[in-house]
Design an enzyme around this catalytic site. Structure first.
Site, short mmCIF file in Angstrom:
data_model
loop_
_atom_site.label_atom_id
_atom_site.label_comp_id
_atom_site.label_asym_id
_atom_site.label_seq_id
_atom_site.Cartn_x
_atom_site.Cartn_y
_atom_site.Cartn_z
N GLN A 1 -71.39 39.89 7.02
CA GLN A 1 -72.44 40.92 7.17
C GLN A 1 -73.81 40.25 7.29
O GLN A 1 -74.81 40.75 6.74
CB GLN A 1 -72.41 41.90 6.00
CG GLN A 1 -71.31 42.95 6.08
CD GLN A 1 -71.51 43.89 7.27
OE1 GLN A 1 -72.59 44.14 7.75
NE2 GLN A 1 -70.39 44.43 7.75
N SER A 2 -73.89 39.16 8.00
CA SER A 2 -75.12 38.38 8.05
C SER A 2 -76.25 39.08 8.81
O SER A 2 -76.14 39.35 10.01
CB SER A 2 -74.83 37.03 8.71
OG SER A 2 -76.04 36.34 8.96
#
Ligand SMILES: *Cc1c(COP(=O)(O)O)cnc(C)c1O
Length: 345
Positions: free
Chosen positions: A82-83
């Site tokens: 989920q960068s």
């Protein structure tokens, strides 16, 4: 200190707002012993440019300018599933007419899902060119170099943006933020006594510290670790701050005691929700209609709230929270942030 000699692209028009949070301050004080909580302000770096913006936007202004100066046509970077950093890098690549490839580290096993929501959905919507998924603990630099070598075989030129955009060049983005804040304090007549900032790959905390030292801004910076306790985090921040000072030619040795951070609130693990994060996300949403995120800013704000309840701030002190962005990942944790899922306390 003159930043204007460093190549920079611009992804945000003007300054991000510096806002007082009267409702949140009141709600926080009501939960502190003797009602003695601080006055809370927020630096709205969640309103920076790039789909949507966050702290990575500031670092990318300098990193992408460097990539272009080197003749790169593709940005290669890395991050967690989920960068925010990967999403922001992809957005910058699009703006510049470049391509973008990621190496994703599954820091928590089996968390990379092709059809996941949040940032992962945005990777696909924005059109990432390729994603390589590697297990936790992999050598990310080596994995990104493989991508660059593959591009070279196609006659293309990749540029490696380090994890979180945190190196000396990326850190310049938060030197710029320090200067922006100094101007806003002056223009708005605001006096801030302490600043709470997230501390992860440390470009934000370390870059800001370098900017404060270089501009002689004497406001204590309190880092809240998002993945490490101080014993592991502080050396990273010190190294980053020193690298930024060196790049700027400041001739300063960053004092080790100028690096302060707190652990605890990131537990049980990076990106894994906890109850204090949920409280913080709900509290700011329901008092000021500002969105925090579950992985970073929710835990960082939980740190500010926790320190306030521990009596860390005086009653009339003004504390500035640096809102580093991250809202897209809320959608990957909807049940947790609504309090509908089991989690650790
Ligand atoms: C990356 C990130 C951080 C941490 O910043 P670092 O510069 O990596 O220390 C904090 N908040 C958000 C929303 C982020 O995406």
């Amino acid at each position: 200190m003159d930043l204007s000699s460093y190549p920079r692209r611009r992804y945000t028009q003007g300054f991000t707002p510096l806002e007082h949070m009267p409702n949140f301050t009141k709600a926080l004080r009501a939960t502190c012993p003797d009602g003695a909580g601080p006055n809370v302000w927020v630096k709205r770096d969640d309103m920076l440019g790039l789909t949507p913006g966050g702290n990575k936007t500031r670092k990318l202004e300098f990193l992408v300018a460097d990539a272009l100066a080197q003749g790169a046509d593709t940005l290669v970077t890395c991050g967690a599933p989920q960068s925010n950093h990967c999403r922001a890098t992809l957005s910058a690549a699009i703006k510049e007419g470049m391509k973008c490839r990621f190496v994703i580290e599954e820091r928590v096993p089996n968390t990379y899902k092709l059809d996941a929501s949040g940032n992962n959905f945005l990777f696909r919507l924005l059109g990432v060119e390729a994603i390589t998924v590697v297990p936790a603990g992999s050598n990310m630099l080596a994995a990104m170099q493989v991508v660059v070598d593959d591009l070279a075989k196609l006659g293309r030129k990749g540029y490696i943006v380090p994890g979180g955009g945190s190196n000396a060049i990326g850190g310049l983005g938060y030197v710029a933020c320090a200067q922006e804040l100094q101007q806003q304090f002056f223009d708005q007549g605001v006096r801030i006594h302490k600043i709470v900032v997230g501390s992860g790959s440390s470009g934000t905390h370390g870059g800001m510290l370098a900017g404060f030292l270089g501009n002689r801004i004497n406001i204590p910076l309190i880092g809240i670790g998002v993945s490490r306790d101080p014993v592991d985090q502080n050396p990273l921040v010190l190294k980053e701050a020193q690298a930024v000072c060196d790049l700027l030619g400041l001739n300063i040795t960053v004092p080790a005691d100028s690096v302060v951070s707190h652990g605890n609130w990131w537990r049980p693990k990076y990106s894994v929700p906890n109850a204090a994060m949920v409280e913080a996300v709900q509290m700011l949403a329901r008092t000021e209609a500002i969105l925090l995120d579950p992985v970073y800013t929710g835990k960082i704000m939980a740190g500010l709230i926790g320190l306030a309840r521990q009596g860390h701030f005086k009653r009339d002190e003004s504390v500035l929270f640096i809102h580093t962005g991250g809202a897209p990942s809320l959608h990957a944790y909807e049940a947790e942030v609504l309090g509908l899922a089991e989690m650790s306390h």
